[in-house]
Write a protein that holds these residues in place. Sequence first.
Motif, short mmCIF file in Angstrom:
data_model
loop_
_atom_site.label_atom_id
_atom_site.label_comp_id
_atom_site.label_asym_id
_atom_site.label_seq_id
_atom_site.Cartn_x
_atom_site.Cartn_y
_atom_site.Cartn_z
N LEU A 137 16.12 67.83 78.97
CA LEU A 137 15.18 68.78 79.61
C LEU A 137 15.81 69.57 80.54
CD1 LEU A 137 11.77 66.90 80.14
CD2 LEU A 137 12.29 68.37 78.32
N GLY A 138 16.94 69.09 81.25
CA GLY A 138 17.59 69.86 82.12
C GLY A 138 18.65 70.60 81.38
N GLY A 139 18.78 70.64 80.14
CA GLY A 139 19.83 71.74 79.73
C GLY A 139 20.90 71.09 78.93
N ALA A 140 21.09 69.63 79.09
CA ALA A 140 22.23 69.19 78.15
C ALA A 140 22.06 69.03 76.82
CB ALA A 140 22.17 67.38 78.83
N ARG A 141 23.12 69.28 76.31
CA ARG A 141 23.39 69.12 74.72
C ARG A 141 23.18 67.67 74.27
NH1 ARG A 141 25.85 73.94 72.93
NH2 ARG A 141 25.56 75.59 74.42
N LEU A 142 23.02 67.76 72.75
CA LEU A 142 22.91 66.13 72.57
C LEU A 142 23.95 66.23 71.37
CD1 LEU A 142 21.16 63.53 72.35
CD2 LEU A 142 19.44 64.79 70.76
N VAL A 143 24.66 65.22 71.31
CA VAL A 143 25.51 64.66 70.30
C VAL A 143 25.25 63.32 69.87
CG1 VAL A 143 27.75 64.42 69.80
CG2 VAL A 143 27.26 66.31 70.99
N ALA A 144 25.25 63.04 68.55
CA ALA A 144 24.86 61.81 68.15
C ALA A 144 25.95 61.40 67.35
CB ALA A 144 23.50 61.70 67.44
N MET A 145 26.37 60.26 67.05
CA MET A 145 27.56 59.72 66.46
C MET A 145 26.76 59.28 64.68
SD MET A 145 29.92 57.46 68.78
CE MET A 145 30.26 58.00 70.44
N GLY A 146 25.42 59.40 64.77
CA GLY A 146 24.80 59.14 63.42
C GLY A 146 23.49 59.24 63.75
N ARG A 147 22.80 59.24 62.65
CA ARG A 147 21.34 59.25 62.44
C ARG A 147 20.62 57.94 61.79
NH1 ARG A 147 18.05 63.15 63.17
NH2 ARG A 147 19.58 65.03 63.71
N THR A 148 21.13 56.87 61.38
CA THR A 148 20.94 56.00 60.73
C THR A 148 19.90 55.26 61.17
OG1 THR A 148 23.37 55.61 59.75
CG2 THR A 148 21.61 53.95 59.51
N GLY A 173 12.92 68.86 72.12
CA GLY A 173 12.83 70.35 71.50
C GLY A 173 14.62 70.58 71.64
N VAL A 174 15.39 69.70 71.66
CA VAL A 174 16.82 69.62 71.59
C VAL A 174 17.18 69.02 70.40
CG1 VAL A 174 19.19 69.28 72.23
CG2 VAL A 174 17.14 69.92 74.09
N GLN A 175 17.80 69.73 69.31
CA GLN A 175 18.42 69.43 68.03
C GLN A 175 19.79 68.60 68.23
OE1 GLN A 175 16.41 69.30 65.55
NE2 GLN A 175 17.97 68.25 64.25
N ALA A 176 20.11 67.59 67.62
CA ALA A 176 21.29 66.99 67.88
C ALA A 176 22.36 67.58 66.92
CB ALA A 176 21.06 65.56 67.70
N VAL A 177 23.65 67.55 67.42
CA VAL A 177 24.71 67.78 66.33
C VAL A 177 25.23 66.32 66.12
CG1 VAL A 177 27.10 68.32 66.30
CG2 VAL A 177 25.60 69.86 67.45
N VAL A 178 25.26 66.14 64.72
CA VAL A 178 25.72 64.65 64.30
C VAL A 178 27.36 64.82 63.87
CG1 VAL A 178 25.29 62.91 62.57
CG2 VAL A 178 23.43 64.19 63.68
N THR A 179 28.04 63.77 64.34
CA THR A 179 29.42 63.96 64.48
C THR A 179 29.81 63.03 63.24
OG1 THR A 179 29.63 62.51 66.25
CG2 THR A 179 29.84 65.02 66.60
N GLY A 180 29.10 61.68 63.19
CA GLY A 180 29.58 61.03 62.09
C GLY A 180 28.86 61.31 60.77
N LYS A 181 28.72 60.20 59.82
CA LYS A 181 28.38 60.48 58.45
C LYS A 181 26.76 60.65 58.90
CE LYS A 181 29.77 56.29 57.21
NZ LYS A 181 29.77 55.08 56.62
N PRO A 182 26.09 61.74 58.34
CA PRO A 182 26.55 62.49 56.92
C PRO A 182 27.34 63.85 57.22
CG PRO A 182 24.23 62.89 57.45
CD PRO A 182 24.73 61.82 58.60
N ALA A 183 28.02 63.87 58.47
CA ALA A 183 28.45 65.24 58.79
C ALA A 183 29.17 65.92 57.83
CB ALA A 183 28.80 65.53 60.28
N ALA A 184 29.32 67.32 57.47
CA ALA A 184 30.42 67.51 56.69
C ALA A 184 31.69 67.69 57.29
CB ALA A 184 30.22 69.02 56.51
N ALA A 185 31.71 67.78 58.65
CA ALA A 185 33.10 67.71 59.17
C ALA A 185 33.81 66.15 59.01
CB ALA A 185 32.81 68.14 60.60
N PHE A 186 33.17 65.11 59.06
CA PHE A 186 33.38 63.89 58.96
C PHE A 186 34.18 63.68 57.79
CE2 PHE A 186 33.48 59.45 58.30
CZ PHE A 186 33.54 58.93 59.05
N PHE A 187 33.51 64.05 56.63
CA PHE A 187 34.11 63.94 55.24
C PHE A 187 35.41 64.68 55.23
CE2 PHE A 187 29.71 62.50 54.50
CZ PHE A 187 29.89 61.17 53.91
#
Length: 260
Positions: A137-148, A173-187
């Motif tokens: 809520l304070g403006g931080a970005r959200l990064v998740a290593m997965g959404r399993t 209301g903040v959408q996470a950037v997922v860095t692990g699988k299934p992210a395209a960049a991971f593969f």
Amino acid sequence: MREISAVMLDIDGVLTVSWRPLPGAVEAVTRLRDAGLAVALVTNTTSRTRAWMASALSAAGFPVGVDDIFTAPAITAAYLARRHPGARCLLLNSGDIAEDLAGITIVEDGEADVVVLGGAGPEFSYGALNRVFGCLLGGARLVAMGRTLYWRTDAGMQLDTGAFLAGLEQASGVQAVVTGKPAAAFFATVLDALGAAASQTVMVGDDIHADVLAAQDHGITGVLVRTGKYRPETLASAPGRPDHVIDSVAGLPGLLGRTG
């Protein structure tokens, strides 16, 4: 399938459960290596470091080293260094992965620029999740290593990060950037390291969504195993079908025509 030159293997649920090898897994990886295939172990596991995994798997008989292992934490560290250099990161994770997050500023108190979610566990308490919520809520970005949503241990199915991530995204209301699988960049990172084209690569996993369908979306042949978290009802309700379904990784060399 004889045109396949590289194999990506999920670890948990495919090669091991609670770090104990599944029947035939060591022999399967050995046969793939002996057949000259490039092999990468790809995992969203965030409770152990790459070095620990390599040591444990090698001790169990798997012919793998640390450079063969690609983890969500290591790829997350590279992402943060590239996209958020110098950011103050609040990490919520079950397990010590500091070694694989070298160069990333992890804060315990105060303001955070980025919230990083690893694997779920007892650390995902109301207080911890509420602090994450406040940072978002304070403006931080959200990064998740997965959404399993869940994974399997000796104790049975356990809730994973995705079960909490969905609520945090909806509430903040903040959408996470997922860095692990299934992210395209991971593969893409793993394909580059293997020096293989997607069309010449197989991904073997027990998660129909994060492992198999995600790989297929990027042109990689997807193989689902009936071990680990596999559930027939999950396969039946999935939005796509695997290229192949096998009982376990022990059947992979035969599927690929590499049984010698």
